[in-house]
Design an enzyme around this catalytic site. Sequence first.
Site, short mmCIF file in Angstrom:
data_model
loop_
_atom_site.label_atom_id
_atom_site.label_comp_id
_atom_site.label_asym_id
_atom_site.label_seq_id
_atom_site.Cartn_x
_atom_site.Cartn_y
_atom_site.Cartn_z
N TYR A 46 -7.11 -15.93 11.20
CA TYR A 46 -7.27 -14.87 10.21
C TYR A 46 -8.75 -14.50 10.12
O TYR A 46 -9.60 -15.38 10.07
CB TYR A 46 -6.79 -15.33 8.82
CG TYR A 46 -5.53 -14.61 8.41
CD1 TYR A 46 -5.53 -13.22 8.30
CD2 TYR A 46 -4.35 -15.30 8.15
CE1 TYR A 46 -4.37 -12.54 7.96
CE2 TYR A 46 -3.20 -14.63 7.81
CZ TYR A 46 -3.21 -13.25 7.71
OH TYR A 46 -2.08 -12.58 7.38
N GLU A 48 -9.96 -11.47 8.09
CA GLU A 48 -10.12 -10.27 7.25
C GLU A 48 -11.59 -10.02 6.96
O GLU A 48 -12.34 -10.94 6.64
CB GLU A 48 -9.33 -10.43 5.95
CG GLU A 48 -7.86 -10.14 6.16
CD GLU A 48 -7.04 -10.24 4.89
OE1 GLU A 48 -7.62 -10.21 3.78
OE2 GLU A 48 -5.82 -10.37 5.02
N ASP A 196 -8.70 12.82 19.67
CA ASP A 196 -7.83 11.69 20.00
C ASP A 196 -7.76 11.62 21.53
O ASP A 196 -7.00 12.37 22.16
CB ASP A 196 -6.44 11.91 19.39
CG ASP A 196 -5.53 10.71 19.61
OD1 ASP A 196 -5.82 9.91 20.51
OD2 ASP A 196 -4.52 10.58 18.87
N THR A 222 -6.49 4.76 22.03
CA THR A 222 -5.77 3.51 22.20
C THR A 222 -6.38 2.87 23.44
O THR A 222 -7.01 3.54 24.24
CB THR A 222 -4.26 3.73 22.41
OG1 THR A 222 -4.07 4.74 23.39
CG2 THR A 222 -3.59 4.14 21.12
N LYS A 225 -3.59 2.91 27.49
CA LYS A 225 -3.06 3.96 28.38
C LYS A 225 -3.93 4.00 29.65
O LYS A 225 -3.91 3.03 30.40
CB LYS A 225 -3.02 5.29 27.62
CG LYS A 225 -2.06 5.24 26.42
CD LYS A 225 -1.88 6.57 25.76
CE LYS A 225 -0.86 6.52 24.65
NZ LYS A 225 -1.42 6.14 23.35
N ARG A 231 -2.44 -3.17 23.69
CA ARG A 231 -1.96 -2.18 22.72
C ARG A 231 -2.81 -2.33 21.46
O ARG A 231 -2.60 -3.23 20.65
CB ARG A 231 -0.50 -2.43 22.37
CG ARG A 231 0.41 -2.54 23.56
CD ARG A 231 1.85 -2.42 23.18
NE ARG A 231 2.20 -1.03 23.00
CZ ARG A 231 2.54 -0.21 23.99
NH1 ARG A 231 2.61 -0.64 25.22
NH2 ARG A 231 2.83 1.04 23.74
#
Length: 423
Positions: A46, A48, A196, A222, A225, A231
């Site tokens: 974790y 955060e 984008d 992203t 691609k 991902r």
Amino acid sequence: MKDKAIEKLIKAETKRQNETINLIPSENYVSKDVLEALGSVLTNKYAEGYPKKRYYGGNEFIDEIENAAKARSLQAFGLKDADWGVNVQPYSGSPANLAILAALVPLGEKIMGLQLDMGGHLTHGHKVSFTSKAWKSVPYVLNKKTEELDYEAIGKFARQEKPKLIITGYTAYPKVIDFKKFREIADQAGAYLMVDMSHFAGLVAGGVYPTPFKYADVVVTTAHKTLRGPRAGVIFSKRKYYVQGLKIDDRSVERKEIDLSKLIDKAIFPGLQGGPHANQIGGIAVTMQEAMQSSFKKYAKQVVANAGVLAKELEKLGFRLVAGGTETHLILVDLTNKRMSGGEASDKLEKNGIIVNKNTIPYDPRPPMDPSGIRLGTPALTTRGMKEKEMKQVAKLMKEVLVDNKNISAEVKKLCKKFPLGY
Ligand code: DSN
């Protein structure tokens, strides 16, 4: 694996990927290094917050990994930390897009993106997306005749609607975008310019597509691609954005400087997300390093060359290409003259081991669930090592399935066997 049921399915999927021709333009095959990062112990942690500002202990190495992912992301696109902030925590493209809108556009204000059925994305303000419930979406369209962007018409529409943010960068547009023109349009409308580049980021990194960074205020991508990574989403935002406003007296206008990256960081965490996926961030770091290699530049060039050959061959074989062809990794085929829908074509091809996706074409008279077109792309096949010769063969195989009703499964398997994925 101890879980035999899932192990069997993963093996079956590996075999499927090895034995099929993948023409989905948004998919790719990652390197073993990226897979290793994704399947590593990083997933246990974790974290955060941001490096050195975490809500959990034990983040010494996660901080280093996140910082490396950020530095390499900047480097891969030739950017400086002084000019661009970068956030590598978005879980993927959709949450990244939502975060950008949440950071920059007050709820209820106007956003302007390309209509989904023309090649836009759900999160660019489509009516079923939360983005059009939280903001007022005023989508632009393509020119009906050329099936391309009509900058004059978009400019006129933007000046009339005055959106707060304009989005360019699409999921089914085969041509190169003129970012300079979009900058002018955004300036005239008083809007932020968001690019984008998810689909063509690898082409930008590889130097075969114009960089949007010269003109955009915020750029999102992203990693999975054309970039060939995990991902995940990455957001780049300007550290110095000038707001013209606040008239002090008749002559002077205060230029207020805003660091957009601070707004984006807050929108990602704690605004929309919790703990970042450290394994994906590790994957991004590896991906960006790979994207800086000369071999990646060669790859990106070959992706575009392959798409050009595939498009030309398909055209020669009687297929109509939307917008008259491609300048990128992507091709949109209109099947109307073949008297079949995109859905039928996709099913027929899949039965023969060729994987594509059905897609609307601009001004499609058919419904999105069974549209008139199929969308093709060369990033995955190029990663396998296929070149112009194989593209000609793929076009021929597609024609044999779609026009001649032949079964070509054996030929597909034979071709795939020559270009193994390595996993
Ligand atoms: N679903 C992606 C694509 O296939 O283009 C866009 O997010």
